[in-house]
Design a protein around this motif. Sequence first.
Motif, PDB file in Angstrom:
ATOM      1  N   ASN A 132      41.300  32.562  32.190  1.00  0.00           N
ATOM      2  CA  ASN A 132      41.040  33.652  33.313  1.00  0.00           C
ATOM      3  C   ASN A 132      39.541  33.276  34.069  1.00  0.00           C
ATOM      4  O   ASN A 132      39.494  33.153  35.423  1.00  0.00           O
ATOM      5  CB  ASN A 132      40.876  34.958  32.936  1.00  0.00           C
ATOM      6  N   LEU A 135      40.442  30.881  36.843  1.00  0.00           N
ATOM      7  CA  LEU A 135      41.322  31.174  38.071  1.00  0.00           C
ATOM      8  C   LEU A 135      40.536  31.207  39.246  1.00  0.00           C
ATOM      9  O   LEU A 135      39.933  32.522  39.530  1.00  0.00           O
ATOM     10  CB  LEU A 135      42.028  32.361  37.766  1.00  0.00           C
ATOM     11  N   HIS A 181      42.932  38.824  45.017  1.00  0.00           N
ATOM     12  CA  HIS A 181      42.845  37.542  44.622  1.00  0.00           C
ATOM     13  C   HIS A 181      44.138  36.936  44.993  1.00  0.00           C
ATOM     14  O   HIS A 181      45.397  37.335  44.464  1.00  0.00           O
ATOM     15  CB  HIS A 181      42.537  37.463  43.298  1.00  0.00           C
ATOM     16  N   PRO A 182      44.438  35.989  45.600  1.00  0.00           N
ATOM     17  CA  PRO A 182      45.568  35.195  46.026  1.00  0.00           C
ATOM     18  C   PRO A 182      46.473  34.522  44.924  1.00  0.00           C
ATOM     19  O   PRO A 182      47.665  34.528  45.291  1.00  0.00           O
ATOM     20  CB  PRO A 182      45.347  34.120  46.967  1.00  0.00           C
ATOM     21  N   GLU A 183      45.995  34.550  43.766  1.00  0.00           N
ATOM     22  CA  GLU A 183      46.621  33.890  42.822  1.00  0.00           C
ATOM     23  C   GLU A 183      46.882  35.117  41.854  1.00  0.00           C
ATOM     24  O   GLU A 183      47.939  34.681  40.754  1.00  0.00           O
ATOM     25  CB  GLU A 183      45.960  33.120  41.781  1.00  0.00           C
ATOM     26  N   GLN A 185      49.527  38.100  40.464  1.00  0.00           N
ATOM     27  CA  GLN A 185      50.738  38.522  41.045  1.00  0.00           C
ATOM     28  C   GLN A 185      50.706  40.254  40.864  1.00  0.00           C
ATOM     29  O   GLN A 185      49.924  40.707  40.468  1.00  0.00           O
ATOM     30  CB  GLN A 185      51.768  38.102  39.888  1.00  0.00           C
TER      31      GLN A 185
END
Length: 268
Positions: A132, A135, A181-183, A185
């Motif tokens: 994490n 990321l 955050h774009p990553e 889900q």
Amino acid sequence: MIFLVVSAIALSGCELQGGEPVTRTEIGSGSETRVALRREASACEVAIFEDVPLTHCIADPAKHKISTVLADPAGTAYRSLKTYGEALGDDAAVVAFAMNGGMYEGDGSPIGYYVEEGQRLEELDRGDGTGNFYLKPNGVFFGTDGFWEIRTSTDFLFNVSDRPQFGIQSGPMLVIDGQLHPEIQDDGPSKIVRNGVGIDDDGKAHFVISESALSFGQLARYFRDELQTPNALYLDGGVSGLWDPVTERMDDINNIGPLIVVTKKVSE
């Protein structure tokens, strides 16, 4: 308040494999200390978001100070909220609440940027890796004299020149300039007890810990939609714990790393 214990599978090295029963331990030297604390209003409150119970604690720069804490004066890492609270003794009366901070190595030392009382103990980590923390973008929670911020690590590197009084790097960012955050889900498969921190437009720091398992997406949406914090940072999961002296809540989780401690300002 009802506390739920849930077993879950972790994503990073700092997230435990499975849940353990959480023990609440009372800190205080006597009945007078406990009675005095009960007269105060807690900085923390219970909330429900998307059917997940949370505890939400607010640090107000007009009322509180924030510091990072790792070890005692002899250099021995506390490794738990309980050990830190017991070491304070009567000085525990100034604590509004405390949480585990960012991620850490096996010996409890911080991963990434870490500043305590103006002393930088670890430099900013801009490397790549798994888990994490890496990321990207990850970020830094930091502050000086009641002015607290969360910035992405890259933003921090290029735009913050003065060393803050406290600072801690973690990852991933949950909310960046009002966007998730774009990553992350919407509701990913990894669900575990987690905690994070966000800063609102008034400069208040909002600390959140879930009382049952939730996804990254749920935690991020809570900061963005309910707390309306333009920037929010994930702290950790599986080992997440809270100490709230007013409610006598002490999450007795061992072998953690840095702590974030919110204390009450004392009138001169």
